[in-house]
Design a protein around this motif. Structure first.
Motif, mmCIF file in Angstrom:
data_model
loop_
_atom_site.group_PDB
_atom_site.id
_atom_site.type_symbol
_atom_site.label_atom_id
_atom_site.label_comp_id
_atom_site.label_asym_id
_atom_site.label_seq_id
_atom_site.Cartn_x
_atom_site.Cartn_y
_atom_site.Cartn_z
ATOM 1 N N SER A 1 40.888 32.334 30.805
ATOM 2 C CA SER A 1 41.033 33.537 31.615
ATOM 3 C C SER A 1 40.454 33.355 33.011
ATOM 4 O O SER A 1 39.442 32.670 33.198
ATOM 5 C CB SER A 1 40.323 34.711 30.937
ATOM 6 O OG SER A 1 40.347 35.854 31.761
ATOM 7 N N MET A 2 41.097 34.002 33.965
ATOM 8 C CA MET A 2 40.567 34.065 35.325
ATOM 9 C C MET A 2 39.175 34.674 35.335
ATOM 10 O O MET A 2 38.333 34.316 36.157
ATOM 11 C CB MET A 2 41.514 34.889 36.200
ATOM 12 C CG MET A 2 41.029 35.137 37.623
ATOM 13 S SD MET A 2 41.646 36.703 38.278
ATOM 14 C CE MET A 2 40.641 37.879 37.368
ATOM 15 N N SER B 1 44.572 29.547 32.620
ATOM 16 C CA SER B 1 43.618 30.583 33.043
ATOM 17 C C SER B 1 44.388 31.699 33.755
ATOM 18 O O SER B 1 44.493 31.710 34.976
ATOM 19 C CB SER B 1 42.576 29.950 33.982
ATOM 20 O OG SER B 1 41.644 30.901 34.435
ATOM 21 N N PRO B 2 44.933 32.646 32.991
ATOM 22 C CA PRO B 2 45.760 33.704 33.580
ATOM 23 C C PRO B 2 44.932 34.807 34.232
ATOM 24 O O PRO B 2 43.765 35.024 33.888
ATOM 25 C CB PRO B 2 46.529 34.273 32.386
ATOM 26 C CG PRO B 2 46.236 33.359 31.228
ATOM 27 C CD PRO B 2 44.922 32.724 31.529
ATOM 28 N N ALA B 3 45.570 35.528 35.152
ATOM 29 C CA ALA B 3 44.997 36.756 35.702
ATOM 30 C C ALA B 3 45.587 37.920 34.894
ATOM 31 O O ALA B 3 45.647 37.852 33.671
ATOM 32 C CB ALA B 3 45.287 36.865 37.189
ATOM 33 N N HIS C 1 47.193 40.555 43.219
ATOM 34 C CA HIS C 1 47.664 39.176 43.193
ATOM 35 C C HIS C 1 48.402 38.854 44.495
ATOM 36 O O HIS C 1 49.323 39.586 44.873
ATOM 37 C CB HIS C 1 48.617 38.958 42.016
ATOM 38 C CG HIS C 1 48.035 39.347 40.688
ATOM 39 N ND1 HIS C 1 47.921 40.660 40.282
ATOM 40 C CD2 HIS C 1 47.517 38.595 39.690
ATOM 41 C CE1 HIS C 1 47.373 40.703 39.076
ATOM 42 N NE2 HIS C 1 47.115 39.469 38.696
ATOM 43 N N ASP D 1 45.176 27.414 36.746
ATOM 44 C CA ASP D 1 45.211 28.811 37.183
ATOM 45 C C ASP D 1 46.659 29.264 37.259
ATOM 46 O O ASP D 1 47.401 28.876 38.164
ATOM 47 C CB ASP D 1 44.554 28.957 38.564
ATOM 48 C CG ASP D 1 43.094 28.570 38.558
ATOM 49 O OD1 ASP D 1 42.431 28.796 37.541
ATOM 50 O OD2 ASP D 1 42.620 28.035 39.581
ATOM 51 N N ASP E 1 48.009 32.504 37.847
ATOM 52 C CA ASP E 1 47.381 33.800 38.171
ATOM 53 C C ASP E 1 47.961 34.509 39.393
ATOM 54 O O ASP E 1 47.323 35.388 39.963
ATOM 55 C CB ASP E 1 45.886 33.561 38.389
ATOM 56 C CG ASP E 1 45.595 32.618 39.539
ATOM 57 O OD1 ASP E 1 46.547 32.191 40.230
ATOM 58 O OD2 ASP E 1 44.412 32.284 39.750
ATOM 59 N N VAL F 1 45.519 34.479 42.509
ATOM 60 C CA VAL F 1 44.236 35.201 42.583
ATOM 61 C C VAL F 1 43.068 34.291 42.931
ATOM 62 O O VAL F 1 42.206 34.655 43.737
ATOM 63 C CB VAL F 1 43.958 35.944 41.255
ATOM 64 C CG1 VAL F 1 42.521 36.451 41.216
ATOM 65 C CG2 VAL F 1 44.911 37.112 41.094
#
Length: 251
Positions: free
Chosen positions: A136-137, A180-182, A209, A241, A243, A246
């Motif tokens: 995760s972010m 590592s998602p946002a 974003h 990332d 994301d 982000v």
């Protein structure tokens, strides 16, 4: 040999979207989940694409978990892929966290640790494999609007485990990576947003974003699929990332 995959937490969201991609590749997929309703629905939907099996498992029940782990050699002897996708998220101030809150997040990692340990043994016997963890972010960047100390601590631990396993398992031709998602529109937000309002509520994070929108499960699944397959054969120990920009900078 028919290649097999396990997705822990694959009845919804990113895990389910990843299962769809693997099934289209002709890979047999075993999906682990806790909700009988979601397991049944997922099996009905995905069986139209390929060979899928669902297993009901409470990751927090140590006896259930050990039985599942002990049976892996017989249930998935041709295991080549593992995705650790199960999770829970509900923002809460640090000073209000209880011991149960802490355990809720960190017991996911305990389950992931020992499921991954056994799958790595099988992959080793099969000449290699690939593992992807969903991080995760929040493990990299604190967001005051969504206080999540225990969650972020657990995800940071998963990022670290990813790198350590990449080093230890490389000699067995096993690659280990993480995404590592946002903010992604998935049912994980159902812990504090009514399920039918998640889509609408998360639109408020579009401008958060740089790319101008929140993520979709498919956005993350495509990267997970890439990291699992030989398309990324020279990638291990990476935490990508995914994301919407982000971590590069926020609007």
């Amino acid at each position: 040999m028919n290649k097999q995959a396990i997705i822990v937490g694959g009845t919804t969201g990113m895990g389910k979207a990843t299962a769809e991609l693997l099934l289209k590749d002709g890979i047999e997929v075993t999906i682990i989940g806790r909700s009988d309703k979601n397991l049944k629905t997922t099996e009905e939907e995905l069986s139209k694409i390929g060979t899928v099996k669902t297993v009901g498992l409470d990751l927090f029940d140590s006896k259930q978990l050990q039985i599942f782990i002990n049976n892996l050699n017989s249930t998935t002897p041709n295991l080549k892929y593992l995705v650790n996708a199960a999770g829970y998220f509900s923002p809460k101030l640090f000073i209000e966290h209880t011991s149960d809150d802490y355990d809720l997040y960190h017991n996911f990692n305990k389950a992931f640790f020992f499921i991954t340990q056994q799958t790595a043994k099988i992959m080793k016997d099969n000449g290699g494999g690939s593992i992807v963890n969903i991080g995760s972010m929040w493990a990299k960047q604190a967001i005051k609007a969504t206080p999540s100390s225990a969650y972020s601590m657990a995800k940071a631990g998963l990022h670290s485990l990813t790198q350590h396993l990449a080093m230890e398992l490389a000699e067995h031709n096993i690659r280990v990576n993480a995404v590592s998602p946002a903010v992604v529109v998935t049912p994980i937000y159902g812990a504090f947003i009514e399920e039918d309002k998640i889509e609408e509520a998360l639109q408020g994070f579009n401008d958060f974003h740089p790319i101008g929108r929140v993520g979709r499960p498919e956005d993350i699944a495509k990267t997970i699929h890439f990291l699992l397959t030989d398309q990324s054969s020279w990638v291990t120990g990476a935490i990508w990332d995914i994301d919407g920009g982000v971590m590069a900078g926020r609007n």
